[in-house]
Design a protein around this motif. Structure first.
Motif, PDB file in Angstrom:
ATOM      1  N   ASN A 146       0.847  -1.192   0.000  1.00 21.77           N
ATOM      2  CA  ASN A 146       0.000   0.000   0.000  1.00 21.77           C
ATOM      3  C   ASN A 146       0.886   1.248   0.000  1.00 21.77           C
ATOM      4  O   ASN A 146       1.755   1.398   0.858  1.00 21.77           O
ATOM      5  CB  ASN A 146      -0.919   0.007   1.223  1.00 21.77           C
ATOM      6  N   GLN A 148       0.396   4.199   0.872  1.00 17.30           N
ATOM      7  CA  GLN A 148       0.264   5.083   2.027  1.00 17.30           C
ATOM      8  C   GLN A 148       0.672   4.408   3.329  1.00 17.30           C
ATOM      9  O   GLN A 148       1.335   5.001   4.158  1.00 17.30           O
ATOM     10  CB  GLN A 148      -1.201   5.545   2.165  1.00 17.30           C
ATOM     11  N   GLN A 168      -0.312   0.862  -7.935  1.00 16.94           N
ATOM     12  CA  GLN A 168      -0.997   1.978  -8.594  1.00 16.94           C
ATOM     13  C   GLN A 168      -0.093   2.698  -9.578  1.00 16.94           C
ATOM     14  O   GLN A 168      -0.486   3.696 -10.165  1.00 16.94           O
ATOM     15  CB  GLN A 168      -1.505   2.953  -7.544  1.00 16.94           C
ATOM     16  N   HIS A 258      -5.377   2.262 -15.086  1.00 20.80           N
ATOM     17  CA  HIS A 258      -5.672   2.562 -16.496  1.00 20.80           C
ATOM     18  C   HIS A 258      -5.320   1.405 -17.429  1.00 20.80           C
ATOM     19  O   HIS A 258      -4.722   1.609 -18.468  1.00 20.80           O
ATOM     20  CB  HIS A 258      -4.964   3.811 -16.988  1.00 20.80           C
TER      21      HIS A 258
ATOM     22  N   LYS B 190       1.800  16.410   4.321  1.00 16.15           N
ATOM     23  CA  LYS B 190       0.635  15.695   3.765  1.00 16.15           C
ATOM     24  C   LYS B 190      -0.554  15.932   4.696  1.00 16.15           C
ATOM     25  O   LYS B 190      -0.477  15.601   5.876  1.00 16.15           O
ATOM     26  CB  LYS B 190       0.919  14.198   3.698  1.00 16.15           C
ATOM     27  N   VAL B 254      -3.833   8.501  -6.153  1.00 17.45           N
ATOM     28  CA  VAL B 254      -3.129   7.419  -5.458  1.00 17.45           C
ATOM     29  C   VAL B 254      -3.581   7.338  -4.000  1.00 17.45           C
ATOM     30  O   VAL B 254      -3.876   6.260  -3.480  1.00 17.45           O
ATOM     31  CB  VAL B 254      -1.597   7.608  -5.552  1.00 17.45           C
ATOM     32  N   ALA B 255      -3.671   8.496  -3.337  1.00 14.82           N
ATOM     33  CA  ALA B 255      -4.088   8.498  -1.928  1.00 14.82           C
ATOM     34  C   ALA B 255      -5.490   7.917  -1.796  1.00 14.82           C
ATOM     35  O   ALA B 255      -5.779   7.156  -0.868  1.00 14.82           O
ATOM     36  CB  ALA B 255      -4.040   9.914  -1.370  1.00 14.82           C
ATOM     37  N   GLU B 257      -7.094   5.797  -3.955  1.00 16.09           N
ATOM     38  CA  GLU B 257      -7.127   4.365  -4.261  1.00 16.09           C
ATOM     39  C   GLU B 257      -6.459   3.547  -3.150  1.00 16.09           C
ATOM     40  O   GLU B 257      -6.814   2.394  -2.930  1.00 16.09           O
ATOM     41  CB  GLU B 257      -6.437   4.090  -5.600  1.00 16.09           C
ATOM     42  N   SER B 258      -5.474   4.155  -2.456  1.00 16.67           N
ATOM     43  CA  SER B 258      -4.769   3.410  -1.402  1.00 16.67           C
ATOM     44  C   SER B 258      -5.683   3.068  -0.232  1.00 16.67           C
ATOM     45  O   SER B 258      -5.364   2.186   0.557  1.00 16.67           O
ATOM     46  CB  SER B 258      -3.608   4.231  -0.857  1.00 16.67           C
ATOM     47  N   MET B 259      -6.778   3.809  -0.132  1.00 14.47           N
ATOM     48  CA  MET B 259      -7.684   3.545   0.987  1.00 14.47           C
ATOM     49  C   MET B 259      -8.345   2.181   0.843  1.00 14.47           C
ATOM     50  O   MET B 259      -8.900   1.653   1.793  1.00 14.47           O
ATOM     51  CB  MET B 259      -8.793   4.588   1.042  1.00 14.47           C
ATOM     52  N   LYS B 261     -10.629  -0.799  -1.749  1.00 12.09           N
ATOM     53  CA  LYS B 261     -11.875  -0.879  -2.507  1.00 12.09           C
ATOM     54  C   LYS B 261     -13.057  -0.408  -1.672  1.00 12.09           C
ATOM     55  O   LYS B 261     -13.247  -0.862  -0.555  1.00 12.09           O
ATOM     56  CB  LYS B 261     -12.125  -2.330  -2.929  1.00 12.09           C
ATOM     57  N   ASN B 398      -9.295   8.929 -15.752  1.00 11.77           N
ATOM     58  CA  ASN B 398      -8.483   8.640 -14.574  1.00 11.77           C
ATOM     59  C   ASN B 398      -6.998   8.788 -14.881  1.00 11.77           C
ATOM     60  O   ASN B 398      -6.217   9.170 -14.011  1.00 11.77           O
ATOM     61  CB  ASN B 398      -8.778   7.235 -14.051  1.00 11.77           C
ATOM     62  N   GLN B 399      -6.629   8.485 -16.128  1.00  8.01           N
ATOM     63  CA  GLN B 399      -5.240   8.714 -16.532  1.00  8.01           C
ATOM     64  C   GLN B 399      -4.901  10.199 -16.441  1.00  8.01           C
ATOM     65  O   GLN B 399      -3.850  10.581 -15.939  1.00  8.01           O
ATOM     66  CB  GLN B 399      -5.026   8.233 -17.968  1.00  8.01           C
ATOM     67  N   SER B 402      -4.744  11.370 -12.791  1.00  6.97           N
ATOM     68  CA  SER B 402      -3.578  10.944 -12.018  1.00  6.97           C
ATOM     69  C   SER B 402      -2.293  11.472 -12.645  1.00  6.97           C
ATOM     70  O   SER B 402      -1.197  11.081 -12.228  1.00  6.97           O
ATOM     71  CB  SER B 402      -3.542   9.424 -11.888  1.00  6.97           C
ATOM     72  N   ALA B 404      -1.070  10.945 -15.583  1.00 13.30           N
ATOM     73  CA  ALA B 404      -0.354  10.046 -16.481  1.00 13.30           C
ATOM     74  C   ALA B 404      -0.521  10.439 -17.944  1.00 13.30           C
ATOM     75  O   ALA B 404       0.172   9.925 -18.816  1.00 13.30           O
ATOM     76  CB  ALA B 404      -0.832   8.613 -16.273  1.00 13.30           C
TER      77      ALA B 404
END
Lengths: 310, 431
Positions: A146, A148, A168, A258, B190, B254-255, B257-259, B261, B398-399, B402, B404
């Motif tokens: 992860n 984070q 990710q 993606h 952060k 990223v932050a 998605e890291s949480m 699903k 989403n690309q 983020s 990308a």
């Protein structure tokens, strides 16, 4: 596989004696005993396989009856950038995963092929991930990778290295998946190698030692050839499962980020079961089947150069 | 000879055993009709319990109808449904995610309910008009409605001394407040709490309404033409990128998605963000976490609020017999009635589609924001290939979000790829 046994230069197995002379009763019994398996084969394997071949030539949305479209699905498939990318993703995964797992499994097997106390415990420890479900493994992997909260970034931090986004990050997602897959799968292959190692007669090592062979040479000239049959089995099995890999990606990334981890079977699944394109999905399945078959045939052909059966 | 007979018998027995398991009886007493009713809910979920209770009431009032329930969690329900339809084994009536109604309808799986709907007063129900397809037909009868509004955490607003959102808020007001609400308490650079949640993989509560508020659009021309590639869409995505990047008042992709699903839907309830777009169903986690929250209309962008709605609906299988279809319609009208709607509203999971019930059963302090948003809402670009084309769009957006891919390039690619998917379906023949 039967193709290969018919190659010239190989000793063919003598054909069985003609059946004509035998009593028909035996044949009936044979049929009776074989019928559960035969029925299973026809109803649950041969029939669906043939049906999917037919569907691959149709437009079939699961609801209305299939409409024959010839090779349209294959034309679309070969022109579809996303399909090629999924194949690329799958190949990349395989190139990282297959050698890494095979080498690691062999090394572990050698390390654990000792007469030490509590050895069964060590072997069991490496086998635990094998019997765990992918859902469980996904949680463990998240605790490590992860971005984070994971341990991996903490370790990088101690080493003064920058944190990574792992699953990710489009560039890191496949290597990370491969690492997790090795962790989960290596125990099984290790057990196969352990069996292979134990089949090597101890006297060969003794003879080599008496002749003054170094540890490396004993490994190189006795162990490696000795487990070459097992290595071949491990390589074929892992290559096939890798090309068919689905569950891990479905559970861990679902093709994200993606599409960087979208493998071919996930692509197939989406079109067949989410987008109502069973015809197209069947075409993907057949292309994949041909690729797996070709790869396996190549492996079988190459094996003659390096596999020794004692 | 005896042995051959034995073998034949063995084969026969196995064949019978194999075919018997495929049949599935449809018999019953004369005069009664068996209705298979499908819906999605997690086992033991309050929604499951309430639905079963309502079905019992329904069969008690209609003794000639026997209901067989088919319940599964969301993903499994729709997976199974597709293969059931393929095998001619689909339930006669089922609850469909609003965005999937047209997918099933366009492929001929659903009965046209237009004529039956005429027997009701359409003005009594929310969401009926949103369910009309391009030809004016109705394939799904509303079951519950969802529309995003702005959720805000009252305690966090009070602590930061920021005025609570009003119906007059613009995107600038939202950004200004969100900046003040963002807190980096341990000083590591952060933030621990953010003012706003901008990105979500669930675009209904993220880029879809934002693009519309900025004057962009996603699909037009009866949802057949993708028009997302516009300077206005770009302005919307740039606003989101600034929120997550330069301005740092929203967690980045990223932050988020890291949480994990589904955790994105919990960010508001767990106090990670002070504001978030959320559909009605998001009240539940916030309430159970004991968050003191309010809801306001979506802020105004240069082109309005960009309200959208999803109307989850009852659909009837085209394969249902006339008696079963009648029974299914009876169930639908029963469910839309006062008592069942009140029982359903108590769950607090969706906006009741019965307008009278919605006016009285929704919590007073949240009622207006949701009902006004619903009244102004557009559909979510639903068409026969909704899942596929929106996935193609979301992948590219989403690309962009983020970092990308540049926003302009992502929008151009997204439009091309999504249009190709719609065109392919159109080309495969008129439906």
């Amino acid at each position: 596989m039967t193709l290969l046994t018919r190659k010239p230069g190989r000793v063919a197995v003598a054909p069985p004696a003609p059946l004509r002379g035998r009593r028909t009763g035996e044949r009936a019994w044979a049929l009776a005993f074989a019928s559960p398996y035969l029925l299973h084969l026809v109803a649950l394997t041969a029939w669906p396989v043939l049906a999917s071949l037919y569907f691959s030539l149709t437009e079939y949305n699961l609801i209305t009856s299939p409409r024959f479209v010839g090779l349209d699905n294959f034309a679309r498939l070969f022109a579809d950038e996303v399909f090629w990318r999924t194949l690329g993703n799958t190949a990349y995964f395989a190139v990282l995963f297959v050698p890494a797992q095979t080498i690691l499994a062999l090394l572990l097997a050698i390390a654990l092929n000792q007469r030490l106390r509590a050895m069964a415990l060590f072997r069991a420890a490496y086998f635990v991930p094998v019997v765990s479900s992918w859902v469980v493994v996904a949680y463990v992997a998240d605790a490590v990778f992860n971005p984070q909260f994971g341990i991996a970034n903490q370790v990088l931090g101690w080493l003064g290295l920058p944190a990574q986004d792992w699953l990710q990050d489009p560039a890191l997602v496949i290597p990370t998946l491969a690492a997790v897959a090795v962790w989960k799968g290596v125990g099984y292959m290790m057990v196969l190698f352990l069996a292979g190692l134990q089949a090597i007669p101890e006297d060969r090592y003794e003879a080599a030692k008496i002749d003054g062979a170094s540890a490396w040479n004993r490994f190189r000239y006795i162990t490696l050839p000795g487990v070459s049959g097992t290595t071949f089995l491990v390589l074929v099995l892992t290559s096939i499962t890798t090309l068919q890999s689905f569950e891990q990606v479905f559970v861990m990334t679902n093709g994200e980020p993606h599409g960087a981890s979208e493998v071919t079977v996930l692509y197939l699944y989406r079109h067949g079961f989410q987008f109502f394109q069973m015809g197209y999905a069947s075409a993907v399945a057949w292309v994949l089947f041909v690729l797996v078959l070709a790869l396996t045939l190549v492996q079988f052909r190459l094996q003659r150069r390096w596999v020794h059966y004692a | 000879m005896r042995l051959r007979m034995l073998a034949t018998a063995a084969v026969a027995v196995l064949t019978v055993a194999a075919t018997a398991s495929c049949g599935g009886g449809t018999g019953g007493e004369p005069g009664t009709v068996t209705l298979r009713l499908g819906f999605y809910a997690a086992a033991g979920d309050p929604a499951d319990t309430t639905m079963r209770k309502l079905v019992k009431e329904f069969t008690a009032a209609n003794p000639s109808i026997k209901v067989e329930l088919e319940v599964a969690p969301y993903v499994q329900f729709f997976q199974k449904l597709r293969t059931q339809i393929a095998g001619g084994q689909a339930p006669q009536v089922w609850l469909s995610d609003g965005v999937l109604v047209q997918e099933f309808a366009a492929r001929g799986a659903l009965a046209d309910l237009s004529e039956r709907v005429k027997t009701l007063d359409a003005a009594d129900y929310h969401g009926l008009e949103l369910n009309r397809d391009a030809k004016g037909r109705i394939f799904g009868f509303p079951q519950g409605a969802q529309t995003p509004v702005l959720f805000y955490n009252k305690k966090m607003f009070a602590e930061a001394g920021v005025d609570e959102p009003t119906a007059e808020w613009t995107y600038d007001d939202l950004a200004a407040a969100a900046k003040k609400l963002t807190k980096d308490t341990n000083g590591d650079g952060k933030p621990e709490t953010y003012g706003f949640r901008a990105y979500s993989p669930g675009f209904t509560e993220s880029w879809w309404p934002i693009i519309k508020a900025f004057g962009g659009d996603i699909v037009t021309d009866e949802n057949r033409k993708v028009v997302i590639d516009s300077p206005r869409s770009k302005a919307a995505l740039d606003w989101m990128l600034a929120a997550m990047g330069k301005e740092k008042f929203a967690p980045d992709v990223v932050a988020t998605e890291s949480m994990g699903k589904g955790a994105v839907h919990q960010m508001f309830a767990t106090g990670r963000v002070a504001m978030s777009y959320g559909i009605y169903a998001r009240s539940l986690p916030a309430l159970s976490a004991g968050v003191d929250f309010g809801v306001a209309p979506l802020p105004k962008g240069p082109a309005g609020r960009g309200n959208v709605a999803i109307v989850n609906s009852w659909v009837v299988s085209k394969a249902a017999s006339p008696e079963q279809a009648d029974a299914a319609w009876k169930w639908i009208t029963f469910f839309s009635g006062d008592g069942p709607q009140r029982a359903w509203a108590e769950l607090g999971e969706a906006i009741p589609i019965n307008k009278q019930v919605a006016e009285s059963a929704l919590p007073a302090e949240r009622r207006r924001a949701f009902l006004d948003s619903l009244a102004e809402a557009d559909d979510l670009g639903t068409n026969a290939v909704w899942s596929e084309y929106t996935e193609a769009l979301a992948k590219r957006i989403n690309q962009a979000l983020s970092g990308a891919m540049p926003v302009a390039q992502a929008l151009t690619t997204a439009q091309q790829e999504a249009q190709q998917i719609i065109d392919r379906f159109q080309a495969s023949g008129p439906r």
